[in-house]
Scaffold this active site. Structure first.
Site, PDB file in Angstrom:
ATOM      1  N   ASN A  41       0.919  -1.239  -0.105  1.00 13.51           N
ATOM      2  CA  ASN A  41       0.178  -0.024  -0.069  1.00 13.51           C
ATOM      3  C   ASN A  41       0.924   1.185  -0.002  1.00 13.51           C
ATOM      4  O   ASN A  41       1.257   1.868   1.133  1.00 13.51           O
ATOM      5  CB  ASN A  41      -0.724  -0.151   1.227  1.00 13.51           C
ATOM      6  CG  ASN A  41      -1.875   1.118   1.387  1.00 13.51           C
ATOM      7  OD1 ASN A  41      -1.823   2.092   0.512  1.00 13.51           O
ATOM      8  ND2 ASN A  41      -2.983   0.929   1.864  1.00 13.51           N
ATOM      9  N   ASP A  42       1.203   1.835  -1.155  1.00 11.91           N
ATOM     10  CA  ASP A  42       2.327   2.725  -1.114  1.00 11.91           C
ATOM     11  C   ASP A  42       1.617   4.119  -0.748  1.00 11.91           C
ATOM     12  O   ASP A  42       2.338   5.058  -0.742  1.00 11.91           O
ATOM     13  CB  ASP A  42       2.848   2.840  -2.487  1.00 11.91           C
ATOM     14  CG  ASP A  42       1.995   2.657  -3.787  1.00 11.91           C
ATOM     15  OD1 ASP A  42       0.955   3.077  -3.634  1.00 11.91           O
ATOM     16  OD2 ASP A  42       2.381   2.427  -4.750  1.00 11.91           O
ATOM     17  N   CYS A  43       0.518   4.074  -0.059  1.00 11.89           N
ATOM     18  CA  CYS A  43       0.083   5.279   0.468  1.00 11.89           C
ATOM     19  C   CYS A  43       0.102   5.207   1.840  1.00 11.89           C
ATOM     20  O   CYS A  43      -0.472   6.316   2.534  1.00 11.89           O
ATOM     21  CB  CYS A  43      -1.547   5.464  -0.243  1.00 11.89           C
ATOM     22  SG  CYS A  43      -1.563   5.774  -1.855  1.00 11.89           S
TER      23      CYS A  43
END
Ligand code: BGC
Length: 819
Positions: A496-498
């Protein structure tokens, strides 16, 4: 006015905008007024095109940023611009077979997106036009076959106009650097062929051309003359006047347009083959004479397809190619939607994601991130069986951007294959995905020689080590980068690159992906823990398989440590925690006010078997149903963040219900479905599969808005203003994971290191079914029979203990599995 009837201008009663034609392997769109452009991809390996249901889009050679052939204008209105522009002038009426660009109301319209091709079949005033677009196998060009029929009882004199707007190669520069670019456009026109040679005079050794296999009555390459003052592509003055300007542009906006006068007797049909090609010339052979490009390779390519017969033969070849690919895995069940998605669209979408990663769609601009490390590794999981040789090459390309310490660049540019320094690395899940895809490759092919392949680090010549060493460093990277609870450190972000736990950005415009330290000594990811347990085991299995028993043992011990740490510190009571933040606070816990539960660790830790004896997996899945499930799938987290959290980053920057803040992020739904099969819950596994599966959502196309034949990256969650609306179709890792989920975990045909294993996890209602699977050179005709006997595996009439089909060296096996 509701949002939906803004888009559906013609027929507000539509919930659907077309239908599946399974026999033809096509989706047939029956109106140009889809809620959003519904697109398809042309091209297999090199030359690629994006094409919408009004023939919009663009094309490029290998790299959507660095070798853009046709121009696309971002944020334009309407959004669906550019592409292949065709006009038919019939007295005072000008119309386009793809509706756009002329936008004249048609008497009939149909667009069919098929496997690597798109066709339009439209009519106006008793003229029927059929346009077929595709990229022939092995050639760097698009073919546009135009067939026109006069269905009226009198003769027709028509003028056909074509149009392409050239991009000046580098799509970023093309859209920014006007002070230079508007002076550099150069072309040559010879007969019916228009050559685009901007920058060829200096450092480029490639050009493009647009031609047609007929004598033309005129042409244009100067956009301003062709369109006329204050006009646009939907009403060019030249088309209105029925006459090209025969312009050769110098600078400004180079285009390519042909005009052809077409006389048709009643009932008569004429066919034209247009070709849009890309040519690379060896540097020493660039010129034919001073300033005149070497056209020899272009002429060879043109001659290959300049008859209707040659074009049709190439089209048949493309169809055959896809029929063969799709015969590798084929299911026949009583559920048409499952059959349709498994046999056609899931596998097709996987091919597209394999080719594009997340680079070029209508929602990924092609000027951004190139190929993603974790993205491409995961795309491979569903692609392996289709073309293992290409998968092998891709694995080596990906591994070549790994650093010596086992971490990796996060992205690379397909043309240069170099890591993208703008974003760098520090995404601590990345290395483990390399293990995941290599393990899947070996399970599919049995080919362990890939492990010996000399593979550089960071593309540095001389740094080559066998691929196995890359995998080892991937595994060791996690082992060497753990936090206070013995869980893997998250780095910049995990899948989850957020979720940016080490970012702390306060200023607008700072990139959540690159701001802040890439390493934080505290923030830990329970998701990476799940990955490590799963892929650590797969790595240990590979070690055993190639005779590294000691290493296998060591790694299993490491896996056990992370497993124990996760059971102790990663379990929240009813579900798995998501992470510990940079202050050591829990993320994704019942103790949190918002973001109490996240999907990712539920899927991955359960797939990894963490806490299985304690029933954690079953509890985690129940919690998913209780807190995250909506009509269209599982939301990524709940409750959504309602304010910005500097300690969590981008995830809390989205309005509730969108993207990583509480949408259904479809990619992780199949993780949960696979997880359900791991704990033997067939009901949940199939229910999760069906909820977000495009074919099952076709009837709500008006709400869903994106293409009903492919997954979109997200579907807005319950907290969103537009609940159920999907976004970012086509390029999502969902495609690959869904292939793994339905073909392997649910239908149960599983490649393993030792051979093909049959382990279905299906509901009673699903009934019996058949799968044909080609695997390591043999064909397996498999029948899964639900007769309640529980007899298990029978191979060629003989009962077999367990699930593995013994490889007896035959070319064909008849397999039954009785449940
Ligand atoms: C990215 C993935 C990422 C996912 C979740 C996608 O847009 O391509 O790399 O894992 O979003 O944040």
């Amino acid at each position: 006015m509701t949002r939906t009837n803004i888009t559906i201008r013609k027929d507000p009663k539509f919930m659907k905008f077309g239908f599946f034609d399974d026999a033809a392997k096509e989706y047939c769109i029956t109106t140009p007024f889809t809620p959003l452009p519904w697109i398809n991809y042309l091209g297999n390996d090199g030359f690629y095109g994006l094409i919408s249901n009004t023939a919009g889009g663009y094309c490029f050679y290998r790299d959507a940023k660095l070798r853009r052939i046709a121009r696309y204008r971002y944020n334009d209105v309407p959004g669906d611009i550019g592409g292949r522009l065709y006009y038919i002038k019939d007295q005072d009426t000008v119309w386009s077979p793809a509706y756009r660009p002329a936008e004249t109301e048609l008497d009939s319209y149909e667009c069919r997106h098929g496997m690597g091709y798109t066709t339009f079949n439209s009519s106006k005033n008793d003229v029927n036009a059929k346009l077929t677009f595709f990229v022939p196998l092995g050639s760097a060009c698009e073919l546009h076959k135009l067939e026109i029929v006069n269905n009226s009882s009198s003769a027709k004199e028509l003028t056909v106009f074509s149009g392409i707007e050239w991009c000046l190669w580098n799509a970023v520069d093309d859209s920014q650097n006007y002070q230079r670019n508007l002076s550099i456009g150069e072309l040559e026109v010879v007969g019916s062929t228009i050559y685009h040679k901007t920058e060829y005079r200096e450092r480029r050794n490639h050009y493009a051309f647009f031609t047609v296999n007929a004598e033309v009555d005129g042409f244009d390459t100067d956009r301003d003359v062709f369109l006329g003052a204050r006009r646009s592509w939907n009403n060019p003055v030249s088309v209105e006047n029925g006459k090209s300007g025969n312009t050769v542009a110098s600078g400004w906006y180079p285009i390519a347009s042909h005009s052809i006068k077409v006389k048709l007797a009643p009932g008569e049909k004429k066919t034209y083959v247009f070709q849009l090609g890309y040519i690379e010339v060896p540097r020493e052979e660039k010129w034919e004479s001073k300033g005149v490009i070497n056209k020899k390779p272009a002429i060879e390519l043109i001659n290959k397809y300049n008859t209707t017969e040659a074009c049709e033969a190439a089209f048949d070849e493309l169809k055959k190619y896809w029929n063969e690919l799709l015969s590798i895995y084929h299911v026949e069940s009583k559920d048409d939607k499952v059959n349709r998605m498994v046999n056609i669209w899931h596998q097709y979408q996987v091919m597209v994601t394999f080719n594009m990663s997340r680079s070029a769609s209508y929602w990924e601009t092609g000027i951004g991130r190139g190929m993603g490390f974790r993205d491409s590794c995961q795309d491979l999981l569903g692609f392996m069986h289709l073309i293992p040789e290409r998968a092998r090459d891709r694995i080596i390309d990906i591994a070549s951007i790994q650093f010596e310490n086992g971490s990796t660049y996060h992205q690379y540019q397909p043309l240069t294959k170099r890591g993208n320094a703008d974003i760098g690395g520090g995404f601590n899940d990345d290395p483990l995905w390399l293990v995941a895809c290599t393990a899947a490759y070996i399970r599919e092919t049995g080919d362990t020689t890939i492990l010996d392949h000399p593979t550089p680090f960071n593309n540095v010549e001389g740094s080559e080590k066998p691929l196995m060493e890359h995998l080892r460093r991937s595994i060791n990277f996690t082992i060497n980068n753990k936090g206070p609870h013995g869980l893997p450190l998250i780095g910049r972000a995990d899948w989850n690159d957020c979720l940016n736990l080490n970012c702390f950005s306060e200023e607008p415009g700072e990139s959540f992906q690159t701001f802040g330290p890439s390493e934080g000594p505290v923030a830990e990811s329970v998701f990476i823990a799940g990955m490590f347990v799963k892929y650590g085991k797969e790595y240990a299995d590979i070690c055993d398989y190639v005779g590294l028993a000691d290493e296998a043992k060591t790694i299993r011990a490491e896996v056990d440590k992370v497993k124990a740490a996760t059971e102790e510190f990663g379990w929240d009571g009813e579900w798995f925690l998501r992470a510990y933040d940079a202050y050591g606070n829990k993320v994704g816990s019942n103790e949190c006010e918002e973001g109490k539960i996240f999907i990712e660790p539920q899927g991955f830790c359960t797939m990894a078997g963490i806490g299985q004896e304690k029933g954690y997996g079953a509890k985690a899945l129940d919690s998913i149903y209780k807190h995250l499930m909506n009509d269209y799938g599982i939301e990524i987290l709940a409750p959504c963040y309602t304010t910005y959290h500097v300690e969590l980053g981008e995830i809390s920057s989205y309005p509730p219900g969108y993207k990583e803040n509480g949408a259904i992020f479809t990619h992780n739904n199949p993780w949960c479905s696979v997880a359900a099969t791991v704990i033997g819950d067939a009901e949940k596994a199939f229910d999760i599969y069906k909820r977000s599966c495009p074919a099952f959502l076709e009837d709500v196309s008006e709400i869903h808005r994106t293409e009903p034949y492919v997954y979109s990256q997200m579907i807005a969650g319950r907290a969103a203003v537009h609940y159920g609306e999907a976004k970012n179709s086509f390029l999502t890792g969902t495609a690959a994971w869904v292939v793994v989920d339905i073909t392997q975990a649910i239908l149960g045909v599983q490649p393993t290191l030792k051979g093909l294993s049959i382990k279905p996890c299906v509901t009673k209602d699903f009934g019996s079914y058949k799968v044909t699977r080609k695997f390591r050179g043999a064909t397996y005709n498999i029948s899964v029979i639900q007769d309640g006997s529980g007899k298990g595996l029978v191979v060629d009439g003989n009962a077999v203990e367990g699930n593995l089909i013994p490889d007896t060296g035959k070319k064909e096996y008849s397999v039954e599995f009785y449940i």
